[in-house]
Design an enzyme around this catalytic site. Structure first.
Site, short mmCIF file in Angstrom:
data_model
loop_
_atom_site.label_atom_id
_atom_site.label_comp_id
_atom_site.label_asym_id
_atom_site.label_seq_id
_atom_site.Cartn_x
_atom_site.Cartn_y
_atom_site.Cartn_z
N LYS A 1 0.90 -1.16 0.00
CA LYS A 1 0.00 0.00 0.00
C LYS A 1 0.94 1.20 0.00
CE LYS A 1 -2.11 3.06 2.03
NZ LYS A 1 -1.86 4.48 1.75
N GLU B 1 8.40 1.23 12.07
CA GLU B 1 9.44 2.26 12.05
C GLU B 1 8.70 3.59 12.10
OE1 GLU B 1 12.29 4.70 11.85
OE2 GLU B 1 12.74 2.58 12.03
N CYS C 1 12.63 10.81 9.35
CA CYS C 1 12.54 10.34 10.74
C CYS C 1 13.87 10.57 11.41
CB CYS C 1 12.21 8.87 10.87
SG CYS C 1 11.55 8.07 9.47
N GLU D 1 8.03 15.40 17.70
CA GLU D 1 8.50 15.35 16.31
C GLU D 1 7.72 16.37 15.48
OE1 GLU D 1 7.70 11.80 13.89
OE2 GLU D 1 9.79 11.93 13.24
C1 UN1 Z 1 14.13 8.50 7.18
O1 UN1 Z 1 14.74 9.25 7.91
O2 UN1 Z 1 12.90 8.56 7.13
O3 UN1 Z 1 19.53 7.82 6.92
C2 UN1 Z 1 14.85 7.53 6.31
C3 UN1 Z 1 18.97 8.51 6.09
C4 UN1 Z 1 18.37 7.88 4.86
C5 UN1 Z 1 17.08 7.20 5.20
C6 UN1 Z 1 16.21 8.04 6.07
N1 UN1 Z 1 19.30 6.94 4.31
O4 UN1 Z 1 18.90 9.71 6.23
#
Ligand code: UN1
Length: 512
Positions: free
Chosen positions: A190, A264, A298, A400
């Site tokens: 999805k 995650e 993230c 966040e």
């Molecule tokens: C994310 O932060 O949502 O480490 C993923 C990083 C990328 C992946 C980030 N390779 O910043």
């Protein structure tokens, strides 16, 4: 590109807007309801990237049925053969990197260099993880009984539902899809409703690489489709990347249904800038970590924890550089910071900026406004924003924001800084700038996060190392690396008794 005319019932074909489909059982099909949704360029809302099927439970049913039908054949395909097809997929991704990047910038907003990095991460993930097709190591061990053999091997889990976010439109789907496939599972994806095209590009490449019909299926759409996938009886595993609120709901549902779930979710990552740091390097890292992808990672560096001795110097340089960042359409090579993804994100981020302005101690040092005039008028643009002199407990220091906003917090000794970094509900990524090897190793030991950097920002994870976080960031799983195999396979312990008689483990005495 011509503007789309608004269809009254959502069913009629819009002029000049390309139509995309779900991919189910190897066929490109519209949704069961015949409804569509539009994918809008966040840098220019008048630019409609395409229209996509708005899927519901019926579409999910069909996709899961296709995944079920192809499951046995794919599971029985030898893993090195599965991997060969995945290597071919890697080639196709490599050949099309430029087009995928441009289309991704158009649907998601981040600058071209970064969408190139996103596609590159999918390519790296594909090559690296496909290599597992010739490993997928199990192990042998010694049995308690004579003439008996004991070993362990990985087996696929079954049908996997993959629910992906908007911020890494090809990299994150690949983190889930490739290991799922190499382990012998079939999948239903999805895709993120703001970035369906990048998933379609990935899946079209799977089709072109020769992945058999039904092994990879995609339903486009919103929460309705996601919920149907999570609640489907035949889906054995859900792998989700996205917001903490949605992730927790998914976890509850999966717990009720006894499904495997890998989550995650959020982060509130911090960089420590110690008094012995190379300040110029730390400023560059902070800019990249806080404002890359418009802060929509993230792993974004949304807190900068700065030693009082270098605080003034660091903040002055940072604020000066942030004020000069070029905000704009990511397709323009001069742009450094693109738009945020949609109106809802814009409202949330501006809401946090208001919270920051109203909180007692923090100072709005630069930015703080939506950009709505001239070239910005059709997009979701926000000035890169820095709050300084913040207190560690403020909402902007704890929650966040997922946008181009970072908060600078002063500290006086390293233990205090580490405590500030660890004192949030998340635990994804952390970093320290220091020239002192003892301090670096001490911080590496004490920072309780899934990822930790020395002398670089909190972003930039590589695909052959595990990715994920402690505490509220996830539920203990890791993506990427070989660790991801533990999500997408289950262990089978196998005992072979070749003694030709009944031997009872734990009961029979074995003579020496
Ligand atoms: C994310 O932060 O949502 O480490 C993923 C990083 C990328 C992946 C980030 N390779 O910043």
């Amino acid at each position: 590109m011509a503007k789309a005319t608004k269809a009254k019932d959502g069913k009629e074909t819009k002029r000049s807007v390309k139509t995309y489909h779900n991919y189910i059982g190897g066929e490109w099909v519209k949704s069961a309801s015949g409804d569509w949704f539009e994918n809008v360029n966040p840098a220019d809302r008048s630019d409609i990237v395409g229209r996509f099927p708005k899927s519901n439970a019926e579409d999910v049913d069909r996709a899961v049925a296709a995944a079920k039908e192809s499951a046995t054949r794919w599971r029985r395909t030898p893993a090195p053969r599965r991997a060969e097809i995945l290597f071919k997929l890697g080639e196709i991704l490599r050949e099309n990197k430029q087009r995928y990047s441009e289309e991704m910038t158009r649907e998601m907003g981040k600058v071209l260099k970064e969408t190139g990095g996103d596609v590159q991460e999918a390519i790296d993930c594909t090559y690296y993880t496909a290599g597992e097709g010739r490993r997928l190591h199990g192990f042998t061990t010694k049995a308690e009984m004579p003439n008996k053999y004991a070993m362990c091997e990985r087996q696929p889990v079954g049908i996997c539902g993959l629910i992906t976010p908007f911020n890494f439109p090809m990299a994150i789907p690949s983190w889930k899809l490739i290991p799922a496939l190499v382990c012998g599972n079939t999948v239903v994806i999805k895709s993120g409703e703001d970035v369906p095209l990048s998933t379609i590009n990935l899946v079209k490449a799977c089709e072109d690489a020769g992945i058999p019909k039904g092994v990879v299926n995609v339903v486009n759409g919103f929460g309705e489709a996601g919920a149907a996938l999570v609640g489907h009886d035949d889906v054995r595993l859900i792998s989700f990347t996205g917001s903490t609120d949605t992730g927790k709901k998914i976890a509850e549902q999966c717990a009720r249904d006894n499904k495997i779930v890998s989550l995650e979710m959020g982060g509130k990552n911090a960089i420590i800038i110690n008094d012995d740091a190379d300040i110029d390097n730390a400023v560059e890292g902070s800019l990249w970590g806080a404002f890359g992808t418009s802060g929509q990672r993230c792993t974004a560096s949304s807190r900068l924890v700065v030693h009082k001795k270098v605080y003034k110097k660091f903040v002055e340089r940072l604020v000066e550089r942030v004020g000069k960042l070029k905000v704009g359409n990511g397709l323009d090579p001069k742009t450094e910071v693109g738009p945020v993804i949609n109106q809802q994100a814009m409202d949330k981020i501006l809401g946090y900026i208001e919270i920051g302005k109203n909180e007692d101690k923090a100072t709005l040092a630069v930015g703080g406004n939506a950009l709505r005039r001239g070239k910005y008028k059709n997009g979701f643009f926000i000035e890169p924003t820095v709050f300084t002199d913040a207190d560690r407990n403020m909402r902007i220091s704890q929650e966040e924001i997922f946008g181009p906003v970072t908060t600078v917090i002063p500290f006086s000794d390293l233990d205090e800084a580490i405590d500030i970094v660890n004192d949030v509900k998340y635990g994804l990524s952390s970093a320290i700038y220091t020239q002192d090897v003892n301090k670096a190793f001490y911080a590496m030991q004490e920072l309780y996060t899934g990822i930790c950097y020395v002398n670089s920002a909190t972003i930039g994870a590589e695909v052959h190392l595990p990715f994920g976080g402690t505490k509220g960031t996830g539920n203990g799983h890791r993506e990427a690396g070989t660790q991801v195999l533990d999500i997408f396979s289950e262990w089978k312990a196998i005992y072979v008794d070749f003694s030709g008689r009944l031997q009872k483990a734990q009961i029979d005495e074995v003579e020496v």
